[in-house]
Scaffold this motif. Sequence first.
Motif, short mmCIF file in Angstrom:
data_model
loop_
_atom_site.label_atom_id
_atom_site.label_comp_id
_atom_site.label_asym_id
_atom_site.label_seq_id
_atom_site.Cartn_x
_atom_site.Cartn_y
_atom_site.Cartn_z
N VAL A 48 7.67 -40.04 43.89
CA VAL A 48 8.94 -40.27 43.20
C VAL A 48 9.92 -40.83 44.21
O VAL A 48 10.08 -40.28 45.31
CB VAL A 48 9.50 -38.97 42.60
CG1 VAL A 48 10.81 -39.24 41.86
CG2 VAL A 48 8.49 -38.32 41.66
N ALA A 49 10.59 -41.94 43.87
CA ALA A 49 11.52 -42.57 44.80
C ALA A 49 12.91 -42.66 44.17
O ALA A 49 13.07 -42.68 42.95
CB ALA A 49 11.02 -43.96 45.19
N LEU A 50 13.90 -42.72 45.05
CA LEU A 50 15.31 -42.78 44.66
C LEU A 50 15.87 -44.15 44.93
O LEU A 50 15.68 -44.70 46.01
CB LEU A 50 16.12 -41.76 45.45
CG LEU A 50 16.33 -40.37 44.88
CD1 LEU A 50 17.29 -40.40 43.70
CD2 LEU A 50 15.03 -39.73 44.51
N GLY A 51 16.58 -44.68 43.95
CA GLY A 51 17.34 -45.90 44.17
C GLY A 51 18.80 -45.55 44.38
O GLY A 51 19.34 -44.64 43.74
N LEU A 52 19.45 -46.25 45.29
CA LEU A 52 20.90 -46.17 45.47
C LEU A 52 21.38 -44.74 45.70
O LEU A 52 22.37 -44.30 45.10
CB LEU A 52 21.63 -46.78 44.26
CG LEU A 52 21.22 -48.21 43.88
CD1 LEU A 52 22.05 -48.69 42.69
CD2 LEU A 52 21.37 -49.16 45.05
N ASN A 53 20.71 -44.01 46.59
CA ASN A 53 21.11 -42.63 46.85
C ASN A 53 22.10 -42.51 48.01
O ASN A 53 22.44 -41.40 48.41
CB ASN A 53 19.89 -41.74 47.11
CG ASN A 53 20.21 -40.27 46.97
OD1 ASN A 53 21.12 -39.87 46.23
ND2 ASN A 53 19.50 -39.43 47.70
N TYR A 54 22.55 -43.64 48.54
CA TYR A 54 23.63 -43.67 49.52
C TYR A 54 24.69 -44.63 48.97
O TYR A 54 24.37 -45.78 48.64
CB TYR A 54 23.16 -44.17 50.87
CG TYR A 54 22.26 -43.22 51.64
CD1 TYR A 54 22.74 -42.51 52.74
CD2 TYR A 54 20.92 -43.04 51.28
CE1 TYR A 54 21.92 -41.66 53.47
CE2 TYR A 54 20.10 -42.19 51.99
CZ TYR A 54 20.60 -41.50 53.08
OH TYR A 54 19.79 -40.65 53.79
N LEU A 71 15.66 -42.75 39.43
CA LEU A 71 14.30 -42.46 39.86
C LEU A 71 13.34 -43.56 39.43
O LEU A 71 13.52 -44.18 38.38
CB LEU A 71 13.82 -41.13 39.27
CG LEU A 71 14.66 -39.89 39.53
CD1 LEU A 71 14.07 -38.70 38.77
CD2 LEU A 71 14.74 -39.59 41.01
N PHE A 72 12.29 -43.76 40.22
CA PHE A 72 11.19 -44.61 39.81
C PHE A 72 9.93 -44.12 40.52
O PHE A 72 10.00 -43.40 41.51
CB PHE A 72 11.47 -46.09 40.12
CG PHE A 72 11.76 -46.40 41.55
CD1 PHE A 72 10.74 -46.79 42.42
CD2 PHE A 72 13.05 -46.31 42.05
CE1 PHE A 72 11.01 -47.09 43.74
CE2 PHE A 72 13.33 -46.60 43.39
CZ PHE A 72 12.31 -46.99 44.23
N PHE A 73 8.78 -44.51 39.98
CA PHE A 73 7.50 -44.13 40.58
C PHE A 73 6.97 -45.25 41.46
O PHE A 73 7.21 -46.44 41.21
CB PHE A 73 6.46 -43.84 39.48
CG PHE A 73 6.68 -42.55 38.75
CD1 PHE A 73 6.59 -41.33 39.41
CD2 PHE A 73 6.97 -42.55 37.40
CE1 PHE A 73 6.79 -40.15 38.73
CE2 PHE A 73 7.17 -41.38 36.71
CZ PHE A 73 7.08 -40.17 37.37
N LYS A 74 6.21 -44.85 42.47
CA LYS A 74 5.50 -45.80 43.31
C LYS A 74 4.02 -45.48 43.28
O LYS A 74 3.62 -44.31 43.18
CB LYS A 74 6.01 -45.72 44.75
CG LYS A 74 7.42 -46.20 44.94
CD LYS A 74 7.88 -46.07 46.37
CE LYS A 74 7.06 -46.88 47.33
NZ LYS A 74 7.23 -48.34 47.17
#
Length: 245
Positions: A48-54, A71-74
């Motif tokens: 599970v990956a995070l976009g724009l978490n900063y 969230l998105f999957f890789k």
Amino acid sequence: MKWARVAWNGTVTDAVPLDDGRLLLPDGTVAAESDVIWLPPVEPRTIVALGLNYADHAGELSFAAPKEPLLFFKGKNTLIGHRGRTVRPDGVNVMHYECELAVVIGRPARRVKAERAYDYICGYTIANDYAVRDYLENYYRPNFRVKNRDRTTPLGPWIVSHEEVGDPMALRLRTYVNGTVVQEGDTGDMIFSIPYLLEYITEFMTLAPGDLILTGTPKGAVNVQPGDEVVTEIERIGRLVNYIE
């Protein structure tokens, strides 16, 4: 505790670092770091990956900071190890690194409360989650090709235990391209903290031992080219080397 996963003499094995920079294998063999093939230190079922978490990274991409985790999957096909090589696709205009703290789940996690989140974490490693910006469609739907190309997520070299890392929300991140610092940040600047993310994600899905959460990257995205050496570094975890071809 700190450990890696390598290929040595045709077999896959764990390895731990020695004080002189060499590796100790389970059978007592001592090997130079250059004598092994570095593999991703974990084989996750789910990434599970995070976009724009900063917020600063969102700003440099002209996006507003998200109100809830993006969230998105890789796929596992994206993972390669320390000193691996990543291909820049022909004809693209912008491909950049993303230095990220990766959380390694240690036991089945379902409906975890934030205050108990660290009980479910085995340790941490470094991810360099390359993005091909040409393929990005919009804020709400990261295009599948942006984050799921083969060999575009170097991972490692080590997993470092939660106990050894201490507070994961107070770690310095840096990226170097050909020896020059191009990205700096601090995990304390995440919009959504690791305990918050674990509670948020496990409210609707179960994470298994070895699964990964990639927690996002700070500002400092710079276009990379074939021939570049990219080093992503996180305090108390290590340095992950990758080459662009």
